[in-house]
Design a protein around this motif. Structure first.
Motif, PDB file in Angstrom:
ATOM      1  N   PRO A 283      -8.565  24.489   8.861  1.00  0.00           N
ATOM      2  CA  PRO A 283      -8.432  23.249   8.873  1.00  0.00           C
ATOM      3  C   PRO A 283      -7.199  22.780   8.722  1.00  0.00           C
ATOM      4  O   PRO A 283      -6.539  22.167   8.758  1.00  0.00           O
ATOM      5  N   LYS A 284      -6.514  23.684   7.795  1.00  0.00           N
ATOM      6  CA  LYS A 284      -4.931  23.269   7.101  1.00  0.00           C
ATOM      7  C   LYS A 284      -3.911  24.780   7.981  1.00  0.00           C
ATOM      8  O   LYS A 284      -4.419  26.063   8.055  1.00  0.00           O
ATOM      9  N   ILE A 285      -2.938  24.413   8.079  1.00  0.00           N
ATOM     10  CA  ILE A 285      -2.225  25.453   7.683  1.00  0.00           C
ATOM     11  C   ILE A 285      -0.178  25.138   8.084  1.00  0.00           C
ATOM     12  O   ILE A 285      -0.110  24.138   7.685  1.00  0.00           O
ATOM     13  N   VAL A 286      -0.263  26.124   6.943  1.00  0.00           N
ATOM     14  CA  VAL A 286       1.695  26.124   6.187  1.00  0.00           C
ATOM     15  C   VAL A 286       2.165  26.889   7.542  1.00  0.00           C
ATOM     16  O   VAL A 286       2.409  27.721   6.623  1.00  0.00           O
ATOM     17  N   LEU A 287       3.330  26.053   7.660  1.00  0.00           N
ATOM     18  CA  LEU A 287       4.438  27.230   7.970  1.00  0.00           C
ATOM     19  C   LEU A 287       5.980  27.597   7.563  1.00  0.00           C
ATOM     20  O   LEU A 287       6.361  26.172   6.739  1.00  0.00           O
ATOM     21  N   ALA A 288       5.563  28.397   6.740  1.00  0.00           N
ATOM     22  CA  ALA A 288       6.647  28.859   5.546  1.00  0.00           C
ATOM     23  C   ALA A 288       7.335  30.266   6.069  1.00  0.00           C
ATOM     24  O   ALA A 288       7.154  31.215   5.406  1.00  0.00           O
ATOM     25  N   ALA A 289       7.554  30.455   7.176  1.00  0.00           N
ATOM     26  CA  ALA A 289       7.892  31.775   7.841  1.00  0.00           C
ATOM     27  C   ALA A 289      10.066  31.397   7.292  1.00  0.00           C
ATOM     28  O   ALA A 289      10.005  32.295   8.725  1.00  0.00           O
ATOM     29  N   GLY A 290      10.591  31.262   7.554  1.00  0.00           N
ATOM     30  CA  GLY A 290      11.956  30.924   7.399  1.00  0.00           C
ATOM     31  C   GLY A 290      12.499  30.719   8.791  1.00  0.00           C
ATOM     32  O   GLY A 290      12.235  29.516   9.241  1.00  0.00           O
ATOM     33  N   LEU A 291      12.951  31.731   8.638  1.00  0.00           N
ATOM     34  CA  LEU A 291      14.340  31.692  10.568  1.00  0.00           C
ATOM     35  C   LEU A 291      12.805  31.508  11.192  1.00  0.00           C
ATOM     36  O   LEU A 291      12.628  30.820  11.948  1.00  0.00           O
ATOM     37  N   GLY A 292      12.194  32.098  10.684  1.00  0.00           N
ATOM     38  CA  GLY A 292      11.117  32.083  11.875  1.00  0.00           C
ATOM     39  C   GLY A 292      10.190  30.914  12.440  1.00  0.00           C
ATOM     40  O   GLY A 292       9.508  30.550  13.446  1.00  0.00           O
ATOM     41  N   ASN A 293      10.152  29.574  11.680  1.00  0.00           N
ATOM     42  CA  ASN A 293       9.536  28.933  11.684  1.00  0.00           C
ATOM     43  C   ASN A 293      10.033  27.767  12.859  1.00  0.00           C
ATOM     44  O   ASN A 293      10.308  26.966  13.791  1.00  0.00           O
ATOM     45  N   ALA A 294      11.426  27.857  13.113  1.00  0.00           N
ATOM     46  CA  ALA A 294      12.333  27.160  14.868  1.00  0.00           C
ATOM     47  C   ALA A 294      11.097  27.634  15.834  1.00  0.00           C
ATOM     48  O   ALA A 294      11.147  26.534  16.310  1.00  0.00           O
ATOM     49  N   ALA A 295      11.043  28.701  15.843  1.00  0.00           N
ATOM     50  CA  ALA A 295       9.970  29.068  17.038  1.00  0.00           C
ATOM     51  C   ALA A 295       9.052  28.350  16.507  1.00  0.00           C
ATOM     52  O   ALA A 295       7.962  28.189  17.715  1.00  0.00           O
ATOM     53  N   LEU A 296       8.247  28.797  15.439  1.00  0.00           N
ATOM     54  CA  LEU A 296       7.056  28.223  15.401  1.00  0.00           C
ATOM     55  C   LEU A 296       6.371  26.683  15.714  1.00  0.00           C
ATOM     56  O   LEU A 296       5.708  26.828  15.492  1.00  0.00           O
ATOM     57  N   ALA A 297       7.573  26.178  14.686  1.00  0.00           N
ATOM     58  CA  ALA A 297       7.190  24.595  14.485  1.00  0.00           C
ATOM     59  C   ALA A 297       6.495  23.959  15.897  1.00  0.00           C
ATOM     60  O   ALA A 297       5.163  23.181  15.669  1.00  0.00           O
ATOM     61  N   PRO A 298       7.536  24.134  16.830  1.00  0.00           N
ATOM     62  CA  PRO A 298       6.612  23.133  17.623  1.00  0.00           C
ATOM     63  C   PRO A 298       5.303  23.416  18.358  1.00  0.00           C
ATOM     64  O   PRO A 298       4.658  22.214  18.762  1.00  0.00           O
ATOM     65  N   VAL A 299       4.932  24.312  18.387  1.00  0.00           N
ATOM     66  CA  VAL A 299       3.208  24.645  18.291  1.00  0.00           C
ATOM     67  C   VAL A 299       1.892  24.136  18.191  1.00  0.00           C
ATOM     68  O   VAL A 299       1.621  23.179  18.675  1.00  0.00           O
ATOM     69  N   PHE A 300       2.815  23.501  16.785  1.00  0.00           N
ATOM     70  CA  PHE A 300       1.806  22.852  16.332  1.00  0.00           C
ATOM     71  C   PHE A 300       2.679  21.849  16.095  1.00  0.00           C
ATOM     72  O   PHE A 300       2.861  20.511  14.908  1.00  0.00           O
TER      73      PHE A 300
END
Lengths: 371, 103, 465
Positions: free
Chosen positions: A204-221
């Protein structure tokens, strides 16, 4: 398919500090990480727990950094008690040395502005001249004009922090999944499904802490993390006898005796190559600061990519479209480890970020709509 | 521990050069490295490691292992196997981390 | 300075390549960290006398050294390459240092001829003073006529081991004991390559002479030795093995040699795991060309095949360089290459047999927990296994957790061991585990030398944040 209370994407200093904080709070946490070769800012940093340069023009960042520095001793003690790893935290202040009148003038103005902006919160500093510095620092070069000192600065063994956080995370029941790049992600309010490393994780919770990888991941969430790579290069010398009582901004000595020298700020994209001329600039500044450093062998050097938001300040956010999704982005994973483990993680556990983090939202980058 | 082979071209006194190992004069052949001089001098070990003070000596003699680090002519932590012995060279054991030379 | 071909290393591959490249009209530079040409196998060969205890094969290196000296190639001894940018806009840039002064040379093409190094043999006690590689014993003999005094034990396997025992005996210092670690199963595996007997007959004849020579000198040999340990407190005092022990002043270890991939890894060339030789080597085409367009690799650095093969692959790389740089037509290049390739086939014929016969026993890749794996930082095999259990997927993460690989040797010694250990601990093939990523400086240089170095400047800032 495995269910847990929280998924953290990214096993660097930011991800493991947050993951540890969540696990310590009793949540079941899955920490997803890449493989052995990855950009990994966490393996390329300098080790400063640095306050004096943070948050010019942004008092909220100044306060967040101070708060993290205050959390550091407790975090370090806790990690040392629960793992066999010594973090070597020293918080006896730090110096930023200036090698020209112009640099010193700018520094003086910066410190004064930081103090003004701190307001009632307070920001104490001293500007020292060459003579005062020479008394503290043996072998100081004549090129050093002066420097700024605050009591809030310090340093620690950042790799030991990294190691200890991993160990402590595991010890608290956290699940670490390495070599697991996210291949699929589905987001729904308080219901996140991630396919990584051959399995599907649900939380039920997710934290995006993927450094440079966050740029692409973030919009999904439903989040935004417009971070870019900024390269920094570092030189490391052979071990030598202890030279200075405190860290010096771009020069610090580890307890083992190696001296780290930094750094640079290069906009070169995702290139972790080294360049002799930048290495030379670092060497020249080091030798100008302490001429006796010229004799020391450089035994190692590296280049790593900082995770750099557009204005340099961290991005902390929670998704409005998908409540339960959070993101943390910064280029100061060492300094902010205290805040991430002890302040940010509890917020995530509670389900919402505190209002004090509102100025760190990526919304600050939105261009106002034309009227 | 090591010696010149009896009929080595460098075995005659005329073909050897004097170096000081821990203050003691040792004659070594032309072409010998500083590490070879340490070995000829018969020291049980050539350095105390900077990590935990363990006694160490040369291992590979070809510049790979870095266990032959010694102080040569006052400069610490040199790979003694990669430095050719010169007359009058002062070779000392490396005792732990490099000392500070600040002023 | 700008050259057509920059060659790193002056062993048989580097010397042969340089002489031919210069003959073909390429402006050639040889950068050698050693003081004189020869690499390891022909170390100090220019000063060697007839009748040297090192033997006729060694003296054959004099021809290569002489050809290098006589050629138009520039030869820079005592010079160490510390950084290469293979893709610099004006041509590959090599930064090198000699006598504390660093300079940069631009080359249209680079040939790495960095040779091999001894496979690390991490037995308990291997860090004791008095324990060295068999190659080290040979270096002392070659470069200065120095032999061990007292009781010397040689342990391991491979052609070099018996050769050195014989060379020491001829030099008046026969080893007290040779402990051969060849596992019994290797003989059966080697028997599958008996087809190499005829093409490799010269090498086999040489090899067969060795044990006879040892017997003639009265050197005791024990076979099938396992469980080697070096004993002593601050220095070697004895050597033990399963079923025996002997007092010793010197222990010389040898389990074969492996390519020196420090620079090829630093350049991020593609590498492949050689399952027969149990080592990494750069991926090369028939001319030594690597995965980078401006870089080639020749000699043992591209895969262990011995000195004779090294000279041949060096020449093939020189031909290819000349063709690529417009000094030789492709047809002429191929014509000249034909006899070299025939020679190479013959020189390599014995390899599969040797690789099978002298395959290191499994214990070489799985040291006990208490054994120091990273000599520089004194990290044990046990600490590394714990880091793997904590989740570290490869050597670079293990390095972050344990400091293994952070010392001055930059992972040269521990790299192969760590990779094997991680693979063993995770139960996956070694080929799946990556290597360390070496960074510049490839060898240490002082801050002062770097501060004073000469190269082109670039736009960037160093910030006094």
């Amino acid at each position: 398919m495995r269910r847990c209370d929280a998924i953290v994407i990214g096993g660097g200093l930011v991800g493991t500090a947050i993951g540890y904080g969540l696990a310590r709070a009793g949540l079941s946490v899955a920490l997803i990480d890449e493989g052995d070769i990855a950009y990994r800012a966490s393996r390329g940093n300098f080790g400063l727990v640095w306050v004096q340069s943070k948050g010019l023009g942004a008092p909220h960042y100044q306060r967040w950094t101070r708060a993290s520095a205050k959390e550091w001793p407790a975090l370090a003690a806790e990690l040392e008690e629960n793992t066999a790893v010594a973090l070597g935290l020293e918080q006896r202040g730090g110096l930023q040395l200036c090698l020209s009148d112009d640099e010193l003038d700018k520094r003086r103005a910066m410190m004064a502005q930081m103090q003004r902006e701190a307001g009632n919160f307070g920001f104490d500093y001293k500007i020292l001249d060459h003579a005062e510095l020479k008394a503290m620092l043996p072998g100081l070069g004549p090129a050093v004009v002066g420097g700024s000192w605050t009591q809030y600065d310090g340093h620690a063994n950042s790799l030991a922090l990294f190691h200890a956080l991993h160990q402590a995370f595991r010890a608290k029941g956290g699940r670490y999944i390495a070599k697991a790049t996210v291949t699929e992600a589905l987001a729904a309010p308080q219901d996140f499904r991630i396919a990584a490393g051959g399995e599907t994780l649900v939380a039920p919770k997710i934290v995006l802490a993927a450094g440079l990888g966050n740029a692409a991941l973030a919009p999904v969430f439903g989040l935004s993390a417009p971070v870019r790579p900024q390269r920094g290069q570092i030189l490391v010398t052979e071990r030598t006898a202890k030279a200075w009582p405190i860290p010096l901004g771009s020069i610090r000595q580890t307890p083992e005796g190696s001296i780290l020298l930094g750094s640079s700020e290069e906009e070169v994209g995702f290139d972790t190559g080294q360049s002799p001329d930048i290495m030379q600039k670092i060497a020249r500044r080091a030798v100008a600061t302490f001429p006796w450093l010229a004799e020391l062998q450089i035994v190692r050097a590296w280049a790593a990519l900082r995770v750099m938001p557009p204005d340099g300040l961290p991005i902390y956010d929670e998704s409005r479209r998908f409540p339960g999704a959070f993101t943390a982005n910064c280029h100061s994973g060492v300094t902010l480890a205290g805040a991430h483990a002890n302040l940010f993680a509890p917020m995530v556990a509670r389900g919402a970020l505190d209002p004090q983090l509102a100025p760190f939202s990526a919304a600050r980058f939105d261009v106002p709509a034309a009227r | 521990m090591f010696r010149l082979r009896a009929d080595a071209p460098g075995a005659t006194i005329a073909a050897t050069i004097p170096v000081a190992v821990e203050g003691r004069i040792v004659r070594v052949p032309q072409g010998a490295s500083a590490a070879a001089a340490l070995l000829l001098a018969g020291l049980p070990s050539s350095r105390d490691s900077a990590v935990a003070g363990a006694a160490r000596g040369p291992y590979c003699l070809m510049g790979v292992c870095f266990d032959c680090l010694a102080e040569i002519d006052g400069v610490a932590n040199q790979q003694s196997c990669m430095v050719r012995a010169r007359p009058g060279m002062r070779i000392r054991r490396q005792r732990g981390a490099r000392p500070l030379e600040a002023e | 300075m700008t050259v057509d071909l920059a060659i790193v290393g002056a062993g048989p591959a580097g010397m042969a390549a340089a002489a031919l490249a210069a003959e073909l009209g390429l402006a050639t530079l040889v950068i050698d960290a050693e003081a004189a040409p020869g690499g390891q196998i022909y170390r100090a060969v220019e000063e060697a006398a007839e009748g040297s205890p090192l033997g006729a094969d060694y003296l054959a290196g004099r021809g290569l050294a002489a050809a290098l000296r006589a050629s138009a190639a520039q030869y820079r001894p005592g010079t160490t390459v510390w950084h290469i940018d293979p893709a610099a806009p004006q041509g590959a840039a090599l930064s090198m240092i000699a006598d504390g002064v660093s300079e940069t040379v631009t080359a249209r093409r680079i040939l790495l001829a960095t040779g091999a190094l001894e496979r690390p043999v991490a037995i308990p006690g291997w860090t004791l003073p008095g324990v060295m590689t068999a190659g080290a014993a040979q270096i002392l003999l070659k470069s200065a006529g120095i032999v061990p005094d007292g009781r010397a034990v040689l342990a391991g396997q491979g052609p070099l081991l018996a050769l050195i025992a014989l060379q020491l005996a001829r030099a008046g210092a026969p080893p007290a004991l040779v402990l051969q670690t060849t596992p019994r199963r290797n003989y059966a595996a080697a028997a599958r390559h008996l087809g190499a007997l005829w093409p490799g007959r010269l090498e086999i004849a040489r090899g067969a002479a060795l044990p006879l020579g040892l017997r003639r000198h009265g050197i005791a040999v024990r076979r099938g030795v396992r469980g080697l340990r070096a004993l002593g407190r601050d220095r070697l005092e004895a050597v033990a093995w399963a079923g025996g022990e002997v007092a010793a002043d010197h222990l010389f270890l040898h389990e074969g040699v492996i390519p020196d991939t420090q620079i090829s890894r630093g350049l991020e060339l593609a590498h492949t795991w050689d399952a027969a030789q149990l080592c990494w080597r750069p991926v090369t085409d028939a001319w030594g060309g690597s995965s980078l367009p401006t870089v080639a690799v020749a000699g043992d650095a591209a895969g262990i095949a011995g000195a004779e093969a090294a000279a041949l692959t060096g020449r093939l790389a020189a031909l290819d360089a000349a063709a690529r740089l417009g000094h030789l037509g492709a047809a002429e290049r191929d014509r000249r290459a034909a006899p070299l390739r025939a020679g190479l086939r013959r020189a390599r014929a014995i390899r599969p047999l040797l690789d099978a016969l002298y395959r290191p026993p499994a214990a070489v890749f799985a040291p006990e927990d208490a054994v120091i794996l990273c000599r520089c930082e004194e990290v044990t095999a046990g600490q590394i296994r714990r880091a793997v259990r904590l989740g570290a997927p490869g050597p670079n993460q293990v390095k972050a957790f344990t400091r293994c690989g952070m010392g001055p040797c930059q992972g040269r010694m521990c790299g192969p061991l760590v990779t094997a250990l991680i693979a063993g601990e995770r139960g996956v093939p070694v080929a799946e585990i990556g290597p360390y990523r070496p960074r510049a400086p490839y060898k240490p240089l002082t801050l002062g030398a770097l501060a004073g170095a000469q190269f082109a400047t670039e736009e960037a800032s160093t910030s006094p944040r």
